[in-house]
Enzyme design. Sequence first.
Site, short mmCIF file in Angstrom:
data_model
loop_
_atom_site.label_atom_id
_atom_site.label_comp_id
_atom_site.label_asym_id
_atom_site.label_seq_id
_atom_site.Cartn_x
_atom_site.Cartn_y
_atom_site.Cartn_z
N SER A 299 0.82 -1.22 0.00
CA SER A 299 0.00 0.00 0.00
C SER A 299 0.86 1.27 0.00
O SER A 299 1.55 1.55 -0.97
CB SER A 299 -0.95 -0.04 1.20
OG SER A 299 -1.92 0.96 1.12
N LYS A 324 -0.59 -4.04 -3.52
CA LYS A 324 -1.91 -3.49 -3.14
C LYS A 324 -2.06 -2.13 -3.81
O LYS A 324 -1.48 -1.15 -3.39
CB LYS A 324 -2.04 -3.35 -1.62
CG LYS A 324 -3.39 -2.80 -1.16
CD LYS A 324 -3.47 -2.77 0.36
CE LYS A 324 -4.80 -2.22 0.83
NZ LYS A 324 -4.95 -0.77 0.58
N GLN A 328 -8.66 2.81 0.19
CA GLN A 328 -9.93 2.60 0.86
C GLN A 328 -10.41 3.87 1.56
O GLN A 328 -9.60 4.65 2.05
CB GLN A 328 -9.84 1.47 1.90
CG GLN A 328 -9.73 0.08 1.32
CD GLN A 328 -8.42 -0.18 0.62
OE1 GLN A 328 -7.35 0.16 1.13
NE2 GLN A 328 -8.49 -0.75 -0.56
#
Length: 473
Positions: A299, A324, A328
């Site tokens: 991420s 990733k 979100q």
Amino acid sequence: MRKSRIFLYVFLLIILLGVLYFWIGKPSDKQASSIVSNSQVIDEAFQLIKKEAVFSKKDNIIVEGAIRGMAEALEDPHSTYLTKEEALAHEASLAEERVGIGVEITLSGGKFIVVSPLKDSPAFKAGLKPQDEIVRVNGERLDGKTMAELVKMLSGEKGTSLKMTVYRSSEERHVELHMKRETIAMHTVTSEVYEADDFSIGIVTISLFGEKTGEEWLKQTKALVDRGIDGLLIDVRGNPGGYLYSVSSVIGTLLENGKTFAYMQDAKGVLEMLNTESKEKPYLKKIPVVLLQNGGSASASEVLAGALKDNKRAMIIGETSYGKGTVQETHPLSNGGKLKISTHKWLTPKQEWIHSKGIEADLKIEQDELYTMDVKYLHGEFRVGDYGEEIKYVQNVLAALGYNIVRKDGYYDEDTTDAVDKYRQERSLSPKKEIDDALFQSLSKTIVEYKARKENDKQLQMGISYLVHEMKK
């Protein structure tokens, strides 16, 4: 006159129909309580479960299960429903500080084992030690408890007392410890200076991108520059990510102002360019940089790696990252829970989506077997002829240490006996051919000490060698 009577009859009929609808057409309180959505099929399922299910649950539990199921239907592991408690725990994991006792715990073989108490924390001051097994908290046994339940038991308000009973196998006795919960500062950035070939290299480790990571980064790196470092090594191995604004703060000190470090793409495919905006002086912009990453770097860590790689600002060393490539957003719900869903893709400056692929290292370096082994805190006693996962773990560790191990399948054979006996002699353990708690503890300590020595970290050593080479140019 006749016309006015007609209007009167119509008016009375309307009133009568209204009354009939109110008493007959309006859902009863019982029916209304069964309506949980605007979807007929969901309400039908809810009513059937409430009426027919043998293992019925409270309404809120069933509704939460439905929300969780909707999130799972997206087939996105990063979209999920968080209960009120889970949401609070998630926020706390990224917070600057939290109230607690300051201890890292692992669940091993159904037992809660202390990995390490934080220095100067309540747990540390109370005398909690690595490899202690926590058996009771405030008199309540932990048999059958989950890690989440234990964390909840250890949490509480600042200043409140906690009593903990641990089993200390090294002393073969139970120990009762008393401590008070305090505010624990959670630092996500640490640094040190490493000397190599008359050069000073700043090593900065970022464990995750939390609320204050950007501020910690500025403080640590400015201190390193003041000490006169010649090169910078950034370690994000095992960093699971975190807040995008935190990683952008870090990137802003490494790239020129206005440089593109990533793109955001919404559900409609619209791209938004993300550029660096830093008010800081360019105190890191000319220092050679290496970034260490591995399969656990995800991420926000990958945003950093992608930005440095595509802008040719750093050499990426280690392994391919996790992969990733989504961002979100967390939305609060009326029941106190939160729905976390993937709302954007993020792309590298070259507009590459790394989801499920990861970012490849420029220099791929694999660690040796012992360095990659997890430290397990096992218990029990085993002898020739026994079989189990604990024995398999011992066999793998001993083989990685160079002992003659033929079988590594968990069967305790004669070769394993000889290796165990030899290891015991070399580590000055009691002369036994059995595997016991003392052997398990010694193996755990051996792995921890091996990993702590920088010369055994091949990726780190390659990063240092590369920086030295660059600085000699």
